[in-house]
Design an enzyme around this catalytic site. Structure first.
Site, PDB file in Angstrom:
ATOM      1  N   HIS A 308       0.700  -0.960  -0.117  1.00  0.00           N
ATOM      2  CA  HIS A 308      -0.434  -0.307   0.342  1.00  0.00           C
ATOM      3  C   HIS A 308       1.272   1.118   0.188  1.00  0.00           C
ATOM      4  CE1 HIS A 308      -3.913  -2.170   0.518  1.00  0.00           C
ATOM      5  NE2 HIS A 308      -3.243  -2.398   1.615  1.00  0.00           N
ATOM      6  N   SER A 309       0.431   2.251  -0.108  1.00  0.00           N
ATOM      7  CA  SER A 309       0.543   4.025   0.162  1.00  0.00           C
ATOM      8  C   SER A 309       0.268   4.331   0.527  1.00  0.00           C
ATOM      9  CB  SER A 309       1.371   4.510  -1.294  1.00  0.00           C
ATOM     10  OG  SER A 309       0.184   5.433  -1.910  1.00  0.00           O
ATOM     11  N   GLU A 388       3.381   0.432   3.797  1.00  0.00           N
ATOM     12  CA  GLU A 388       2.965   1.639   2.917  1.00  0.00           C
ATOM     13  C   GLU A 388       4.717   2.598   2.665  1.00  0.00           C
ATOM     14  OE1 GLU A 388       0.215   2.688   3.584  1.00  0.00           O
ATOM     15  OE2 GLU A 388      -0.394   1.511   4.596  1.00  0.00           O
TER      16      GLU A 388
HETATM   17 ZN   LIG Z   1      -4.148   1.526   1.124  1.00  0.00          ZN
END
Ligand SMILES: [Zn+2]
Ligand SMILES: *[C@@H]1O[C@H](CO)[C@@H](O)[C@H](O)[C@H]1NC(C)=O
Ligand SMILES: *[C@@H]1O[C@H](CO)[C@@H](O)[C@H](O)[C@H]1NC(C)=O
Ligand SMILES: *[C@@H]1O[C@H](CO)[C@@H](O)[C@H](O)[C@H]1NC(C)=O
Ligand SMILES: *[C@@H]1O[C@H](CO)[C@@H](O)[C@H](O)[C@H]1NC(C)=O
Length: 435
Positions: A308-309, A388
């Protein structure tokens, strides 16, 4: 000459017509001192349908996108709960236009001959159709290690494909399996080069022979293709999938609240919310696909990574039901997470922060129905993380979810350094994972 001027004017109108829905939306940085304030703020976000880019908590400034007609109420509320805020970006539309412009320039410079030979390039963010074709190409060009699998269709009918990478077609039952997925959340574009880089390193430009020799890999680059395409064509900040039918005008289920682990306990039942959990656990094909992959290989799966980010964090469960509820193998999760973080920090861009490692509920927020929680629940004692990736916080260019093209290659390169550490860990510590 006139023709050129008209063409130019038309081009400008076209770019300006895009992202109109974001005109005047401001990105606020919000600081809270207690988790209680953070919870109050998240309540406001849900009530006003604001867009959280980054969760506020005492360790971390939150970033929240606010529409013009909601700014007064938002600012009043922040004051009332004794939190503080600043405006990070006054008009986010300008940044979205800038991202388009940077991407357009990058596409013009992109070197097609290089991508022919080495696989997809790392100078642009590739669209679904390009990646889809690429997965088939890789399987055709490298039939001894790569096999493409159609895992099922998205809500809008896109074929969700993944690659199985193995030197013996997954027949050696002693090998660990590693599963990496990106783009479960549509707008997190910078996650795509991570899975594409893994494919390059394991199949095309193989420099670490042991990783493909000792491990079987499952690489799923675009877990939520409908949302992803919609974030390119229409609404850049789209997060969810494109499920219709739960509301007259609101579309989409948040796939990362739709897994069957404390489903519905810390997420939204409102179809207009960004964290709408859907009508029941695993109601969405996008989450069923991850579930089916994990179920099919879970006896051998040692590591699951959901990319994810943003925020420069390596996160492990549990995210629900309570903050600080740790899985039994928390020490291993923390230790391997820290080793991954160090390996990335050693090669990261100097203006980016170091990675932080920890429990997702403590570093971000409590949330139910998450994929990495479910994976940890059905594969106890195995490694399951959400990454992330780093964000841009550069006032002169783009920030948050927006992608600076110069970072695409680096995102692939540096994240692989972390993944490589965890991959070797599971090979060298087999006994740790025996049931
Ligand atoms: Zn996400
Ligand atoms: C904010 O501060 C005021 C005055 O110190 C206090 O009365 C109020 O309870 C505080 N509110 C919150 C949510 O902390
Ligand atoms: C494109 O890649 C080829 C092959 O690596 C190289 O010879 C050429 O110089 C590159 N062109 C540009 C513009 O980078
Ligand atoms: C690999 O295994 C699958 C079944 O899992 C089979 O369908 C496929 O034909 C095999 N490929 C090769 C090259 O043996
Ligand atoms: C292949 O890998 C080597 C070693 O990591 C690297 O130096 C080289 O640039 C890579 N080639 C391409 C085309 O990515």
């Amino acid at each position: 000459m006139l023709k050129y001027i008209l063409f130019f004017a038309a081009a400008i109108c076209l770019t300006q017509a895009k992202h109109e829905e974001y005109f005047g939306h401001s990105l606020y940085g919000v600081r809270v001192h207690t988790m209680e304030q953070a919870q109050l703020l998240i309540g406001l976000v849900e009530r006003l349908y604001l867009d959280i880019w980054s969760y506020p908590n005492p360790l971390n400034e939150g970033l929240i996108l606010v529409a013009p007609n909601k700014k007064a109420e938002f600012e009043k509320f922040v004051l009332a709960i004794n939190a503080t805020c600043r405006i990070d970006t006054m008009n986010i539309k300008e940044k979205l236009d800038l991202e388009d412009q940077l991407m357009e320039e990058a596409h013009k410079k992109s070197n097609a001959s290089r991508s022919e030979r080495f696989g997809l390039s790392f100078d642009v963010i590739h669209r679904f159709a390009v990646v889809d074709r690429y997965l088939v190409d890789v399987a055709n060009r490298f039939p001894r290690v790569a096999r493409v699998v159609s895992a099922g269709r998205s809500v809008e009918g896109r074929d969700i494909k993944y690659l199985r990478l193995s030197t013996d077609n997954f027949t050696n039952r002693n090998k660990p399996v590693i599963f990496i997925q990106s783009l479960l959340h549509a707008r997190e574009w910078v996650t795509l080069p991570v899975t594409l880089w893994a494919i390059q390193e394991l199949v095309i430009n193989v420099t670490d022979q042991d990783l493909i020799r000792d491990i079987d890999w499952i690489i799923l680059p675009i877990a939520n293709p409908d949302g992803y395409e919609f974030s390119h064509t229409t609404t850049r900040m789209w997060r969810k999938n494109r499920r219709r039918g739960h509301h007259a005008s609101c579309v989409g289920v948040d796939p990362n609240r739709n897994y069957d682990y404390f489903w519905g306990t810390a997420s939204s039942r409102d179809p207009c919310s960004e964290t709408f959990h859907g009508p029941r656990a695993f109601s969405e094909p996008e989450t069923q696909i991850t579930r089916n992959i994990i179920n099919a290989f879970r006896d051998r799966m040692r590591l699951y990574l959901d990319i994810h980010s943003f925020g420069s964090m390596i996160l492990f469960g549990f995210a629900a039901p309570a903050p600080g509820r740790m899985p039994p193998n928390v020490d291993t999760l923390r230790s391997v997470g820290t080793q991954m973080a160090r390996a990335i920090d050693a090669v990261k861009w100097r203006n980016h922060p170091n990675y932080r490692v920890g429990n997702v509920a403590q570093l971000l927020s409590v949330a139910s129905g998450g994929g990495t929680d479910w994976a940890l629940h059905v594969m106890p004692n195995r490694l399951s993380y959400a990454y992330e990736l780093p964000a841009y916080r550069n006032q002169r260019t783009v920030n948050g979810f927006l992608v600076e093209p110069a970072f695409i290659r680096q995102a692939g390169f540096e994240t692989w350094r972390g993944i490589r550490v965890a991959a070797r860990f599971v090979v060298r510590n087999r006994a740790l994972f025996e049931d």
